[in-house]
Design an enzyme around this catalytic site. Sequence first.
Site, PDB file in Angstrom:
ATOM      1  CE  LYS A 172      -3.843   0.336   2.149  1.00  0.00           C
ATOM      2  NZ  LYS A 172      -5.072   0.349   1.127  1.00  0.00           N
TER       3      LYS A 172
HETATM    4  N1  PMP Z   1      -6.896  -3.402  -3.092  1.00  0.00           N
HETATM    5  C1  PMP Z   1      -6.582  -2.247  -2.894  1.00  0.00           C
HETATM    6  C2  PMP Z   1      -5.867  -1.576  -3.955  1.00  0.00           C
HETATM    7  C3  PMP Z   1      -6.700  -1.473  -1.494  1.00  0.00           C
HETATM    8  O1  PMP Z   1      -6.186  -0.406  -1.349  1.00  0.00           O
HETATM    9  C4  PMP Z   1      -7.543  -2.452  -0.544  1.00  0.00           C
HETATM   10  C5  PMP Z   1      -7.669  -1.504   0.703  1.00  0.00           C
HETATM   11  N2  PMP Z   1      -6.581  -1.890   1.591  1.00  0.00           N
HETATM   12  C6  PMP Z   1      -7.864  -3.921  -0.775  1.00  0.00           C
HETATM   13  C7  PMP Z   1      -7.541  -4.434  -1.921  1.00  0.00           C
HETATM   14  C8  PMP Z   1      -8.641  -4.544   0.243  1.00  0.00           C
HETATM   15  O2  PMP Z   1      -7.576  -4.738   1.444  1.00  0.00           O
HETATM   16  P1  PMP Z   1      -8.145  -4.784   2.869  1.00  0.00           P
HETATM   17  O3  PMP Z   1      -9.153  -6.064   2.655  1.00  0.00           O
HETATM   18  O4  PMP Z   1      -6.892  -5.651   3.595  1.00  0.00           O
HETATM   19  O5  PMP Z   1      -8.564  -3.562   3.161  1.00  0.00           O
END
Ligand code: PMP
Length: 312
Positions: free
Chosen positions: A160
Amino acid sequence: MSMPEVDYIWKNGELVPWAEATTHVLSHVMHYGSGAFEGIRAYKLTEGGTAVFRLHEHMERLLLSAKMLYMDVGYTVDELCEAVCQLISANGLDACYVRPLVYRGYGSMGLDPLPAPVDLIIACWPWAPLLGEAGAETGVDACVSSWRQRSVNSMPPAIKASGNYVNSSLARIEANKNGYAEAILLNEQGHISEGTGDNLFIVKGERILTPPSADGVLRGITRDTIIELARVFGYELRKVSLVRSDLYSADEVFLTGTAVEVVPIHAVDGIEVGGGKPGPVTRRLQTAFHAIVQGEDPAFEQWLYRVYPPPS
Ligand code: PMP
């Protein structure tokens, strides 16, 4: 959309008043996107109290993102988890979204980020599910974006990194301007990757399919939660490459993410998914997810990080 303000933000080890958590305009991150962040949710438990959902895993991912960006966060996962609890309690919130951000601060310019200092903040605020309560109930409209997903060999989707989200923002702007709630991005090979801030699942019969990380997806913690639930419920779950037409022929399509939670997609590019209504598999997983995060399923107690002292 206005930003809901609370009392404190945690910055470099201290709680500072919300309005004082500022940074210089020449901070490195503002020019080169040299940061990494997390999105986490704390839920009010049905029995009382508050718990952060899978906090350890989120902090582990933050440290992984930072490591790949050569940033030394200077705190352990346990210390970061403690900081989140301290912050939520101090702000008196019983449910909130939590946003840690580690970034290159003020002190040097230029493309090499390494001379710039590393700063860390954690903020939290009340934030409803990002695609709306109604979206979670009835489903949302999505489109396939004309933008391609960032490539695994340029801006790794597995982390991220702040700069990664220019790509997500372009896709989101395009989708919203065309009247869709969310965009689905294909990678350069034409395989489905994910939404702008969420992972994607397709249901075909009794099988649940989701793109593998090699197709350029973040290993979402909600994605992992759904994979585990699918296993418990006895569905066949496969991580396989998917193409655009799989969206149109699916029985059900849904998105998962901390901010959006579990959201059915009722149409893609104006083509109804299944019967155009949230399907039974999506609904079952969504219901189970909500029960877990609110502490109603003792089998998943290990995913709850209780906030002490409980916010009053
Ligand atoms: N893909 C992206 C690009 C994201 O930014 C997120 C949010 N964190 C997710 C998938 C989903 O991840 P998570 O379930 O860990 O929030």
